[in-house]
Design a protein around this motif. Sequence first.
Motif, PDB file in Angstrom:
ATOM      1  N   ASN A  22       4.476 -13.379   1.450  1.00  0.00           N
ATOM      2  CA  ASN A  22       4.032 -12.287   1.963  1.00  0.00           C
ATOM      3  C   ASN A  22       4.044 -11.129   1.032  1.00  0.00           C
ATOM      4  O   ASN A  22       3.083 -10.140   1.028  1.00  0.00           O
ATOM      5  CB  ASN A  22       4.814 -11.753   3.245  1.00  0.00           C
ATOM      6  CG  ASN A  22       4.589 -12.641   4.425  1.00  0.00           C
ATOM      7  OD1 ASN A  22       3.760 -13.414   4.443  1.00  0.00           O
ATOM      8  ND2 ASN A  22       5.609 -13.001   5.372  1.00  0.00           N
ATOM      9  N   ALA A  23       5.139 -11.048   0.192  1.00  0.00           N
ATOM     10  CA  ALA A  23       5.017 -10.014  -0.947  1.00  0.00           C
ATOM     11  C   ALA A  23       4.116 -10.104  -1.848  1.00  0.00           C
ATOM     12  O   ALA A  23       3.244  -9.165  -2.272  1.00  0.00           O
ATOM     13  CB  ALA A  23       6.521  -9.854  -1.756  1.00  0.00           C
ATOM     14  N   ILE A  24       3.809 -11.349  -2.316  1.00  0.00           N
ATOM     15  CA  ILE A  24       2.680 -11.715  -3.241  1.00  0.00           C
ATOM     16  C   ILE A  24       1.436 -11.244  -2.628  1.00  0.00           C
ATOM     17  O   ILE A  24       0.347 -10.553  -3.172  1.00  0.00           O
ATOM     18  CB  ILE A  24       2.720 -13.123  -3.720  1.00  0.00           C
ATOM     19  CG1 ILE A  24       4.034 -13.353  -4.703  1.00  0.00           C
ATOM     20  CG2 ILE A  24       1.454 -13.421  -4.594  1.00  0.00           C
ATOM     21  CD1 ILE A  24       4.454 -14.956  -4.843  1.00  0.00           C
ATOM     22  N   ASN A  25       1.239 -11.610  -1.372  1.00  0.00           N
ATOM     23  CA  ASN A  25       0.089 -11.490  -0.676  1.00  0.00           C
ATOM     24  C   ASN A  25      -0.463  -9.919  -0.649  1.00  0.00           C
ATOM     25  O   ASN A  25      -1.541  -9.374  -0.698  1.00  0.00           O
ATOM     26  CB  ASN A  25      -0.099 -11.965   0.625  1.00  0.00           C
ATOM     27  CG  ASN A  25      -0.223 -13.395   0.719  1.00  0.00           C
ATOM     28  OD1 ASN A  25      -0.963 -13.996  -0.294  1.00  0.00           O
ATOM     29  ND2 ASN A  25       0.081 -14.033   1.655  1.00  0.00           N
ATOM     30  N   ASN A  26       0.891  -9.083  -0.379  1.00  0.00           N
ATOM     31  CA  ASN A  26       0.730  -7.638  -0.296  1.00  0.00           C
ATOM     32  C   ASN A  26       0.300  -7.120  -1.730  1.00  0.00           C
ATOM     33  O   ASN A  26      -0.385  -5.867  -1.860  1.00  0.00           O
ATOM     34  CB  ASN A  26       1.949  -7.217  -0.005  1.00  0.00           C
ATOM     35  CG  ASN A  26       2.199  -7.120   1.771  1.00  0.00           C
ATOM     36  OD1 ASN A  26       1.112  -7.257   2.233  1.00  0.00           O
ATOM     37  ND2 ASN A  26       3.552  -7.339   2.195  1.00  0.00           N
ATOM     38  N   ASN A  27       0.988  -7.667  -2.810  1.00  0.00           N
ATOM     39  CA  ASN A  27       0.404  -7.259  -3.913  1.00  0.00           C
ATOM     40  C   ASN A  27      -0.938  -7.301  -4.375  1.00  0.00           C
ATOM     41  O   ASN A  27      -1.685  -6.510  -4.815  1.00  0.00           O
ATOM     42  CB  ASN A  27       1.436  -7.867  -5.254  1.00  0.00           C
ATOM     43  CG  ASN A  27       2.868  -7.522  -5.154  1.00  0.00           C
ATOM     44  OD1 ASN A  27       3.495  -6.661  -4.542  1.00  0.00           O
ATOM     45  ND2 ASN A  27       3.607  -8.486  -5.394  1.00  0.00           N
ATOM     46  N   ILE A  28      -1.353  -8.608  -4.222  1.00  0.00           N
ATOM     47  CA  ILE A  28      -2.714  -8.776  -4.535  1.00  0.00           C
ATOM     48  C   ILE A  28      -3.728  -7.879  -3.532  1.00  0.00           C
ATOM     49  O   ILE A  28      -4.823  -7.397  -3.765  1.00  0.00           O
ATOM     50  CB  ILE A  28      -2.938 -10.219  -4.082  1.00  0.00           C
ATOM     51  CG1 ILE A  28      -2.450 -11.170  -5.098  1.00  0.00           C
ATOM     52  CG2 ILE A  28      -4.517 -10.585  -3.881  1.00  0.00           C
ATOM     53  CD1 ILE A  28      -2.327 -12.877  -4.629  1.00  0.00           C
ATOM     54  N   SER A  29      -3.324  -7.707  -2.169  1.00  0.00           N
ATOM     55  CA  SER A  29      -3.976  -6.807  -1.312  1.00  0.00           C
ATOM     56  C   SER A  29      -4.060  -5.426  -1.962  1.00  0.00           C
ATOM     57  O   SER A  29      -4.913  -4.508  -1.621  1.00  0.00           O
ATOM     58  CB  SER A  29      -3.548  -6.727   0.023  1.00  0.00           C
ATOM     59  OG  SER A  29      -3.573  -8.130   0.585  1.00  0.00           O
ATOM     60  N   ASN A  30      -2.929  -4.830  -2.543  1.00  0.00           N
ATOM     61  CA  ASN A  30      -2.874  -3.633  -2.989  1.00  0.00           C
ATOM     62  C   ASN A  30      -3.311  -3.367  -4.287  1.00  0.00           C
ATOM     63  O   ASN A  30      -2.673  -2.629  -5.157  1.00  0.00           O
ATOM     64  CB  ASN A  30      -1.608  -3.052  -2.650  1.00  0.00           C
ATOM     65  CG  ASN A  30      -1.395  -2.547  -1.061  1.00  0.00           C
ATOM     66  OD1 ASN A  30      -1.965  -2.026  -0.341  1.00  0.00           O
ATOM     67  ND2 ASN A  30      -0.452  -3.507  -0.396  1.00  0.00           N
ATOM     68  N   SER A  31      -3.897  -4.414  -4.955  1.00  0.00           N
ATOM     69  CA  SER A  31      -4.186  -4.419  -6.487  1.00  0.00           C
ATOM     70  C   SER A  31      -4.809  -3.206  -6.912  1.00  0.00           C
ATOM     71  O   SER A  31      -4.995  -2.748  -8.081  1.00  0.00           O
ATOM     72  CB  SER A  31      -4.662  -5.761  -7.140  1.00  0.00           C
ATOM     73  OG  SER A  31      -6.100  -5.661  -6.227  1.00  0.00           O
ATOM     74  N   ASN A  35      -1.014   4.134  -7.439  1.00  0.00           N
ATOM     75  CA  ASN A  35       0.683   4.184  -7.547  1.00  0.00           C
ATOM     76  C   ASN A  35       1.194   3.114  -6.765  1.00  0.00           C
ATOM     77  O   ASN A  35       2.357   3.286  -6.584  1.00  0.00           O
ATOM     78  CB  ASN A  35       0.729   5.590  -6.969  1.00  0.00           C
ATOM     79  CG  ASN A  35       0.289   6.783  -7.700  1.00  0.00           C
ATOM     80  OD1 ASN A  35       0.486   6.678  -9.066  1.00  0.00           O
ATOM     81  ND2 ASN A  35      -0.309   7.769  -7.148  1.00  0.00           N
ATOM     82  N   TYR A  36       0.690   2.059  -6.435  1.00  0.00           N
ATOM     83  CA  TYR A  36       1.316   1.062  -5.726  1.00  0.00           C
ATOM     84  C   TYR A  36       2.214   0.221  -6.813  1.00  0.00           C
ATOM     85  O   TYR A  36       1.605   0.116  -7.997  1.00  0.00           O
ATOM     86  CB  TYR A  36       0.245  -0.225  -5.195  1.00  0.00           C
ATOM     87  CG  TYR A  36       0.904  -1.270  -4.362  1.00  0.00           C
ATOM     88  CD1 TYR A  36       1.515  -1.046  -3.297  1.00  0.00           C
ATOM     89  CD2 TYR A  36       1.169  -2.433  -5.103  1.00  0.00           C
ATOM     90  CE1 TYR A  36       2.212  -2.313  -2.487  1.00  0.00           C
ATOM     91  CE2 TYR A  36       1.782  -3.712  -4.320  1.00  0.00           C
ATOM     92  CZ  TYR A  36       2.090  -3.284  -3.269  1.00  0.00           C
ATOM     93  OH  TYR A  36       2.900  -4.667  -2.607  1.00  0.00           O
ATOM     94  N   LYS A  37       3.338  -0.186  -6.400  1.00  0.00           N
ATOM     95  CA  LYS A  37       4.211  -0.894  -7.382  1.00  0.00           C
ATOM     96  C   LYS A  37       4.354  -2.237  -6.930  1.00  0.00           C
ATOM     97  O   LYS A  37       4.779  -2.363  -5.738  1.00  0.00           O
ATOM     98  CB  LYS A  37       5.660  -0.136  -7.457  1.00  0.00           C
ATOM     99  CG  LYS A  37       5.511   1.369  -8.182  1.00  0.00           C
ATOM    100  CD  LYS A  37       4.900   1.256  -9.528  1.00  0.00           C
ATOM    101  CE  LYS A  37       4.883   2.744 -10.026  1.00  0.00           C
ATOM    102  NZ  LYS A  37       3.896   2.755 -11.205  1.00  0.00           N
TER     103      LYS A  37
END
Length: 133
Positions: A22-31, A35-37
């Motif tokens: 889920n964390a990786i999917n969120n990272n991809i979605s917010n690429s 200011n997203y970390k």
Amino acid sequence: MRLNDNVNLLSKSLDAYSIRQNAINNNISNSNTPNYKRKDVEFDKILKEMTNENEINIKTTNTAHIGNNDKNMNLEPKIIVDKNTKSRLDGNNVDIDVEMAELSKNYIKYNVVSQQITNAFKRYKNAISGGGR
């Protein structure tokens, strides 16, 4: 070691890899979100530290008993925010290539642990049924 300790540990591993997915999917979605970390789940390091410790805490009710180390039942994954990776001009530090590689590694780990749980239950079933007599 109790019979189901291994399955409990494997179950906690599956939970951690699911959270990491889920964390990786969120990272991809917010690429492309300014200011997203990127976020990651720290579990493998915690597990390795737990299994490599030299000191074993044994709980017993009688000095003649051989104890059991219940520390793996307190094993919890930690969600961490990566503030050390170099950010782009918009402040975002997500690298799609890195995330896709991490997604693949996490998928493989999840499948390996899932297979180990399946095999453990097959062994239990075989033992209960008398080993194929």
